[in-house]
Scaffold this motif. Structure first.
Motif, PDB file in Angstrom:
ATOM      1  N   ARG A  33       0.775  -1.112  -0.077  1.00  0.00           N
ATOM      2  CA  ARG A  33       0.129   0.018   0.196  1.00  0.00           C
ATOM      3  C   ARG A  33       0.960   1.242  -0.033  1.00  0.00           C
ATOM      4  O   ARG A  33       0.367   2.427  -0.551  1.00  0.00           O
ATOM      5  N   MET A  41      -6.318   0.538  -5.431  1.00  0.00           N
ATOM      6  CA  MET A  41      -6.686  -0.616  -4.319  1.00  0.00           C
ATOM      7  C   MET A  41      -8.003  -1.450  -5.079  1.00  0.00           C
ATOM      8  O   MET A  41      -9.039  -0.589  -5.146  1.00  0.00           O
ATOM      9  N   PHE A  63      -3.489  -4.067  -3.582  1.00  0.00           N
ATOM     10  CA  PHE A  63      -3.073  -2.913  -3.992  1.00  0.00           C
ATOM     11  C   PHE A  63      -2.106  -2.976  -5.203  1.00  0.00           C
ATOM     12  O   PHE A  63      -1.045  -3.466  -5.201  1.00  0.00           O
ATOM     13  N   ILE A  89      -5.130   5.345  -4.469  1.00  0.00           N
ATOM     14  CA  ILE A  89      -4.161   5.244  -3.343  1.00  0.00           C
ATOM     15  C   ILE A  89      -2.996   6.632  -3.565  1.00  0.00           C
ATOM     16  O   ILE A  89      -2.574   6.662  -4.854  1.00  0.00           O
TER      17      ILE A  89
END
Length: 104
Positions: A33, A41, A63, A89
């Motif tokens: 992440r 994601m 991710f 993200i």
């Protein structure tokens, strides 16, 4: 609620109480992440044995980089997976799409 428990234990406890299944793939706090190249994601169901990731019947979270997300969209077109949730993200922060609820 025990305030001395780590956050990941509290999240897992809340998931169990809600009846939601545990997701395969990346954990919500996975190091992937925080990779600067990761910009997406996705949470998806694996629909076929020919899926490049996961096993048929699993619900997964990954991710992904932009290229990985494009591959996920291609897998969805081939009916190998069904994307249930998508979020952008940014520097490890999950920016949910309007209308998407967090999936832990």
């Amino acid at each position: 609620m025990n305030k001395n428990k780590p956050i990941f234990e509290l999240i897992d406890e809340a998931r169990r109480q809600s009846g939601e299944p545990k997701l395969a793939g990346h954990d919500i706090m996975a190091l992937e992440r925080f990779d600067p190249d990761v910009t997406h994601m996705v949470v998806f169901d694996v629909l076929s044995h020919s899926s490049p990731v996961g096993n048929k019947g699993e619900r997964m979270r990954l991710f992904l980089t932009d290229m990985g997300y494009q591959k996920a969209l291609e897998s969805q077109k081939c009916e190998e997976i069904k994307i249930l949730r998508h979020a952008k993200i940014a520097r490890g922060h999950i920016l949910y799409d309007r209308g998407n609820e967090p999936i832990r």
